[in-house]
Design a protein around this motif. Structure first.
Motif, short mmCIF file in Angstrom:
data_model
loop_
_atom_site.label_atom_id
_atom_site.label_comp_id
_atom_site.label_asym_id
_atom_site.label_seq_id
_atom_site.Cartn_x
_atom_site.Cartn_y
_atom_site.Cartn_z
N TYR A 77 -11.23 7.56 3.29
CA TYR A 77 -9.76 7.27 3.23
C TYR A 77 -9.50 7.17 4.81
N VAL A 78 -8.17 6.12 5.01
CA VAL A 78 -7.86 5.72 6.29
C VAL A 78 -6.16 5.66 6.16
N ARG A 79 -5.56 6.12 7.15
CA ARG A 79 -3.85 5.89 7.03
C ARG A 79 -3.61 4.39 7.03
N ASP A 80 -2.81 3.99 6.23
CA ASP A 80 -2.37 2.64 5.84
C ASP A 80 -2.11 1.90 7.26
N ASN A 81 -1.10 2.42 8.04
CA ASN A 81 -0.90 2.04 9.45
C ASN A 81 -1.98 1.62 10.47
N ASN A 82 -3.05 2.15 10.00
CA ASN A 82 -4.45 1.69 10.95
C ASN A 82 -5.31 0.46 10.40
N ILE A 83 -4.51 -0.08 9.37
CA ILE A 83 -5.20 -1.36 8.54
C ILE A 83 -4.24 -2.56 8.47
N LEU A 84 -4.88 -3.68 8.92
CA LEU A 84 -4.07 -4.75 8.90
C LEU A 84 -4.62 -5.64 7.71
N PRO A 85 -3.82 -5.69 6.60
CA PRO A 85 -4.17 -6.05 5.46
C PRO A 85 -4.47 -7.60 5.39
N ILE A 86 -5.71 -8.30 5.01
CA ILE A 86 -6.03 -9.62 5.20
C ILE A 86 -5.23 -10.47 3.96
N SER A 87 -4.12 -10.53 4.10
CA SER A 87 -3.23 -11.50 3.12
C SER A 87 -1.81 -12.22 3.61
N LEU A 88 -1.51 -13.20 2.90
CA LEU A 88 -0.60 -13.93 3.63
C LEU A 88 0.49 -13.98 2.59
#
Length: 243
Positions: free
Chosen positions: A232-243
């Protein structure tokens, strides 16, 4: 009745006018950003590109320029993020090669895919075409079944059996064949946790740029796959690959 129609017409014209103005503004801003990029004023141009992207608008060339700027600034995580967006949009093999090159240089995981992962990516990429093919096949088989039943007056056992199989395949494709969700680690010292809690055990600490597969979300925690394990990781540490 007439007043209602006039009110509807005014609302429609307002929406169309607003959309046109937004499109004109974005076009002007993109031209401004491109001019700044050509003048090598990269940070200024990036600010415009970023604002355009936040407005859910982009061009492939813009994404590539954003990746170039971030790499030049030494922000490898964001450079890989924009390269991922560009590759996801264009499927350009040169972008894939560039991402692998950066990943090898900075010892980043998630970019060297095995054969199974390549096959899954291929399936995801062509998923809309597979859907269209299966739907067309269902319509064709249904037409054949009706023709055999009502024109030739015989039971269409084979065509109905095949139609049933294709329908089941189509159902599975629609429900279990969705896009792979992935993201790029945005910050250095990103903590991977054993559970969705800040008090949970730390599994690993990552630098920016690693790419992970996103399996789900619970509150502010993303459930991701890392090195074969679910963490698990905090969501603000991940840049989602989606447009």
């Amino acid at each position: 009745m007439q007043n209602r129609f006039l009110k509807f017409l005014k609302t429609l014209l307002f929406i169309l006018g607003s959309t046109f103005c937004l499109a004109q503004t974005s076009t002007f801003r993109l031209q401004t950003a491109d001019s700044l990029f050509q003048a090598k004023q990269y940070t200024q141009s990036f600010g415009h590109y970023e604002a355009i992207l936040k407005n859910k608008e982009y061009t492939p060339a813009m994404l590539l320029k954003m990746a170039f700027i971030q790499e030049g600034l030494g922000h490898i995580g964001k450079a890989l993020y924009y390269l991922n967006l560009y590759e996801d949009t264009t499927h350009d093999p040169a972008a894939t090669a560039k991402m692998q090159e950066l990943a090898n240089t900075y010892n980043l995981q998630g970019y060297n895919l095995n054969d199974a992962e390549r096959a899954l990516n291929w399936y995801t990429r062509f998923s809309p075409y597979i859907s269209a093919f299966l739907l067309s096949l269902c319509v064709l088989l249904l037409s054949v079944a009706f023709y055999q039943r009502f024109q030739k007056e015989r039971r269409p056992v084979v065509s109905v059996s095949f139609l049933t199989f294709v329908l089941l395949l189509f159902f599975a494709h629609l429900n279990y064949g969705g896009d792979i969700e992935a993201g790029v680690v945005a910050h250095a010292n990103t903590h991977l946790m054993l559970g969705p809690s800040p008090g949970s055990e730390v599994v690993d600490i990552l630098n920016e740029g690693h790419r992970v597969e996103v399996l789900g979300k619970k509150d502010v925690w993303l459930k991701v796959l890392w090195d074969g394990d679910v963490v698990y990781v905090r969501d603000n540490n991940i840049l989602p690959i989606s447009l």
